[in-house]
Design an enzyme around this catalytic site. Sequence first.
Site, short mmCIF file in Angstrom:
data_model
loop_
_atom_site.label_atom_id
_atom_site.label_comp_id
_atom_site.label_asym_id
_atom_site.label_seq_id
_atom_site.Cartn_x
_atom_site.Cartn_y
_atom_site.Cartn_z
N ASP A 56 0.82 -1.21 0.00
CA ASP A 56 0.00 0.00 0.00
C ASP A 56 0.86 1.26 0.00
O ASP A 56 2.02 1.25 0.41
CB ASP A 56 -0.90 0.03 1.23
CG ASP A 56 -2.01 -0.99 1.19
OD1 ASP A 56 -1.99 -1.86 0.29
OD2 ASP A 56 -2.90 -0.95 2.06
N ASP A 57 0.23 2.36 -0.42
CA ASP A 57 0.74 3.74 -0.26
C ASP A 57 1.79 4.15 -1.26
O ASP A 57 2.28 5.28 -1.21
CB ASP A 57 1.28 3.99 1.15
CG ASP A 57 0.23 3.85 2.23
OD1 ASP A 57 -0.94 3.58 1.88
OD2 ASP A 57 0.57 3.99 3.41
N HIS A 106 -6.14 2.92 -4.11
CA HIS A 106 -6.01 3.14 -2.67
C HIS A 106 -6.35 4.59 -2.29
O HIS A 106 -5.86 5.10 -1.29
CB HIS A 106 -4.58 2.80 -2.23
CG HIS A 106 -4.41 2.61 -0.75
ND1 HIS A 106 -5.25 1.84 0.02
CD2 HIS A 106 -3.46 3.10 0.11
CE1 HIS A 106 -4.84 1.85 1.27
NE2 HIS A 106 -3.76 2.62 1.36
N HIS A 110 -5.04 9.53 0.68
CA HIS A 110 -4.99 8.78 1.94
C HIS A 110 -5.43 9.60 3.15
O HIS A 110 -5.22 9.19 4.30
CB HIS A 110 -3.57 8.25 2.18
CG HIS A 110 -3.49 6.98 2.99
ND1 HIS A 110 -3.57 6.97 4.37
CD2 HIS A 110 -3.33 5.70 2.61
CE1 HIS A 110 -3.44 5.72 4.80
NE2 HIS A 110 -3.30 4.93 3.75
N HIS A 207 3.71 -2.27 3.11
CA HIS A 207 3.72 -0.92 2.54
C HIS A 207 5.01 -0.68 1.77
O HIS A 207 6.10 -1.10 2.22
CB HIS A 207 3.55 0.13 3.63
CG HIS A 207 2.20 0.09 4.30
ND1 HIS A 207 1.88 -0.84 5.26
CD2 HIS A 207 1.10 0.87 4.11
CE1 HIS A 207 0.63 -0.64 5.66
NE2 HIS A 207 0.14 0.39 4.98
#
Length: 407
Positions: A56-57, A106, A110, A207
Amino acid sequence: MKNQRNNRQNVSMKWNRRGWAMVLLLLFNYTLFAGIANAEQSTKASETKTVYLTFDDGPSKNTSEVLDILAKEKIKATFFVLGQQAESYPDLVKRIVQEGHQLGNHSYNHAYKPLYTDFREFWRQIIKTENVLNQIVGQRPALLRAPGGTYGNFDASYFEHLGQAEFIIHDWDVDSGDSKRSNVPAAEIIKGVKSGPLKSHITVLMHDGTGHSESVKALPTIIQYYKNNGYQFAALTSEVKPVQFRLAQKSKWVKAALSPEEADRMMMQDAASWPDASLSEVMNRSLPLFVRFGSATWQLNTGEYQMIRDQFYVSLRTMTSRMGGEIQWDGKQQTVILKVGDMQAEMNMIKHVAIVKRPGEENMEVSLDYVMKDGGTQLNLRDLMDIMNVKVLSYIDDGQKREVTVE
């Protein structure tokens, strides 16, 4: 299906009785051993264990090193990317796709509060990220991961709206713990993974965004750990059943009101601008739901049911009325008494369980999955059918008709 070749030979020979007996014995042994071998192969196939590594990210500078490791190990993974980061690292997005990995959405930046206090902002960020990825690699990923996961962040409406738009929402089984705080050391990340369950299929959260260089250091050991435990690796696809957290009883956020009609207009407007999409992809929320049971048909209209994660949730009071039954509410005990014919179910809404009683039969326990909407209870249709001791045979939901058949 694999093509099987059958070689047939016509042999003309004279056999005595002993010769035929030997042939029959050989055939029996061959069939026996072939059956055993096939059974062993079938068992091995059913025991195939798979890990879905997810990152993620990103993308960020760390993503390049993650991709190097995955290439060396010859395994595929899934990258849930942020639109903002994708704009900054378009070449890494291209590399992710070129090397056979899966892209997922995603959100754009965020930011929890705007995302989870108003679905309009969540939708805006998802569509913005889709447009970014479409410009870079020509993809609009159906896979989606909520920043921070769905638990406590999503309410039923988020699942419903996104399900209408055919997004596939993925949470995870194993949290590596690499985002608990800044600079979590590799040893702690590895320990976090090893403390997770070893199920037949596992989705692991990691991540690759800025500040996660320790996750890169931990990755080779994590891969070897799962290999040692007999796992293969794969990227998530639309065919993989998603891991989804249960719906929290209360959201962490106070959410802005959004009517179903406004949500439909918002999503249809975006769908109309997609060159590879049609308005029919955003399901018509005004369709009634028909539940067919023998010669009886029960109809539920807009507001009397909803769909969450491919499951129908029906108004308990409305459905009970359609079936000719009655319900009583005990607010003090938080219990609903449902009566239909000679069946009575005591539904404990706190424990999410119903005790079903029928004359001359042992009590039966049924787990309950429900949501609250407009002050009423909407119960998972399958759970209600379990209480009624009938089975769901099939359902149709093709954008033109919604129909469930039970017996």
